[in-house]
Design an enzyme around this catalytic site. Structure first.
Site, PDB file in Angstrom:
ATOM      1  N   PRO A  54      61.416 -32.754  52.172  1.00  0.00           N
ATOM      2  CG  PRO A  54      60.122 -31.554  53.741  1.00  0.00           C
ATOM      3  CD  PRO A  54      61.018 -32.804  53.705  1.00  0.00           C
ATOM      4  CD  GLU A  67      63.194 -30.104  63.392  1.00  0.00           C
ATOM      5  OE1 GLU A  67      62.556 -29.905  64.249  1.00  0.00           O
ATOM      6  OE2 GLU A  67      62.629 -29.137  62.793  1.00  0.00           O
ATOM      7  NE  ARG A 109      49.332 -49.099  41.288  1.00  0.00           N
ATOM      8  CZ  ARG A 109      48.555 -49.403  39.884  1.00  0.00           C
ATOM      9  NH1 ARG A 109      49.736 -48.090  38.707  1.00  0.00           N
ATOM     10  NH2 ARG A 109      47.551 -49.609  39.226  1.00  0.00           N
ATOM     11  CG  ASP A 143      50.245 -50.583  30.823  1.00  0.00           C
ATOM     12  OD1 ASP A 143      50.146 -52.275  31.072  1.00  0.00           O
ATOM     13  OD2 ASP A 143      50.950 -50.574  32.487  1.00  0.00           O
TER      14      ASP A 143
HETATM   15  N1  4G3 Z   1      57.330 -34.172  51.197  1.00  0.00           N
HETATM   16  C1  4G3 Z   1      57.663 -35.148  51.610  1.00  0.00           C
HETATM   17  O1  4G3 Z   1      58.184 -36.085  50.828  1.00  0.00           O
HETATM   18  C2  4G3 Z   1      58.282 -35.127  52.899  1.00  0.00           C
HETATM   19  C3  4G3 Z   1      59.084 -36.118  53.150  1.00  0.00           C
HETATM   20  C4  4G3 Z   1      59.449 -35.773  54.851  1.00  0.00           C
HETATM   21  C5  4G3 Z   1      58.626 -35.329  55.936  1.00  0.00           C
HETATM   22  N2  4G3 Z   1      59.061 -35.055  56.801  1.00  0.00           N
HETATM   23  C6  4G3 Z   1      60.757 -35.780  58.252  1.00  0.00           C
HETATM   24  C7  4G3 Z   1      61.328 -34.520  56.790  1.00  0.00           C
HETATM   25  C8  4G3 Z   1      63.122 -35.364  56.361  1.00  0.00           C
HETATM   26  C9  4G3 Z   1      64.260 -34.617  56.035  1.00  0.00           C
HETATM   27  C10 4G3 Z   1      63.533 -33.262  56.492  1.00  0.00           C
HETATM   28  C11 4G3 Z   1      62.512 -32.441  57.232  1.00  0.00           C
HETATM   29  O2  4G3 Z   1      62.187 -31.100  56.611  1.00  0.00           O
HETATM   30  C12 4G3 Z   1      61.952 -33.563  56.936  1.00  0.00           C
HETATM   31  N3  4G3 Z   1      58.339 -34.598  55.281  1.00  0.00           N
HETATM   32  C13 4G3 Z   1      57.909 -34.561  54.067  1.00  0.00           C
END
Ligand code: 4G3
Length: 246
Positions: free
Chosen positions: A89, A116, A154, A169
């Site tokens: 995130p 986490e 893809r 496209d």
């Molecule tokens: N929005 C995304 O792309 C996304 C990606 C991973 C994830 N979970 C694993 C994770 C990984 C790292 C930190 C963290 O807080 C959570 N959750 C959402």
């Protein structure tokens, strides 16, 4: 293109990449997806891959050592230099523009965090780019990795047949897609717009562009702001707006 996925759930990732257009791209050897499980590189008797968060607090963090060893094995498995991407995130928002750039690379690796996340020191030394598929928290990076594999896979030459790629496209340049219809021409839910049955391909192209512009204006106006419109598009959008407010 080769995509390596570092994940605690290799079967899940292999299944995601085995279906549909991406599965076919693999069969056609346009794409190769390999998985690496950090648990296979954990050296203790319990094959530990996570540890308690330093400083206290809830949750666990993925340990450096199994990931470092897995990433080393991954890098050495093929000669091409590999761009390592971490799904989180905290990453930059994934866009079609970024997908198109990634699709041109010979090789990328997708690092999927669980718990986490991953020890920051591993990220600092091993990760080239951090990407997010949206502003929400998932239980792991695997669904983000699946999104990248699909979006990039893809786009490999030969992955889409002509009809799909032609369609894709024409409006992937920052506009939302136009409405689509199939038979029957008349249905209890309504009729197919006459222009699509006219055989007038210039009029059909204009209609589709007008609908794409109008939808983008209505649903995602900020996408329009990012994009300079040519004279034809400005006129078609004006026409759409006039009809909308009529
Ligand atoms: N929005 C995304 O792309 C996304 C990606 C991973 C994830 N979970 C694993 C994770 C990984 C790292 C930190 C963290 O807080 C959570 N959750 C959402």
């Amino acid at each position: 293109m080769r995509i390596d996925v570092v994940t605690l759930f290799p079967d899940f990732m292999r299944q995601c990449a085995a279906v549909g257009v991406v599965g076919r791209a693999q069969q056609r050897e346009l794409l190769q997806v390999e998985t690496w499980n950090p648990r296979d590189y954990a050296t203790d008797n319990y094959r530990t891959v996570d540890g308690r968060t330093c400083g206290g607090g809830p949750g666990m963090v993925m340990l450096i050592e199994p990931l470092r060893t897995a990433l080393k094995a991954m890098r050495e498995a093929a000669p091409e230099p590999v761009r390592v991407i971490y799904l989180s995130p905290q990453g930059a928002r994934l866009t079609q523009g970024r997908v198109e750039a990634l699709a041109k690379l010979p090789r990328i690796a997708l690092l999927c965090g669980r718990y986490e996340g991953v020890d920051e020191r591993l990220l600092a030394h091993e990760v080239d780019e951090e990407l997010s598929i949206g502003d929400y928290v998932l239980s792991g990076g695997e669904l983000g990795a699946a999104v990248v594999i699909d979006a990039v896979g893809r786009l490999q030459d030969g992955a889409l047949n002509d009809a799909q790629s032609a369609e894709q496209d024409s409006f992937s340049n920052g506009l939302l897609d136009c409405p689509h219809y199939a038979k029957p021409v008349r249905d209890a839910y309504g009729e197919v717009p006459a222009v699509l049955l006219s055989g007038d391909h210039a009029a059909i192209r204009r209609w589709r562009l007008k609908q794409a512009l109008g939808r983008t204006w209505l649903r995602r106006p900020e996408l329009l702001a990012q994009r300079a419109l040519d004279a034809e598009s400005r006129a078609l959008l004006e026409e759409f707006r006039r009809e909308y407010f009529a």
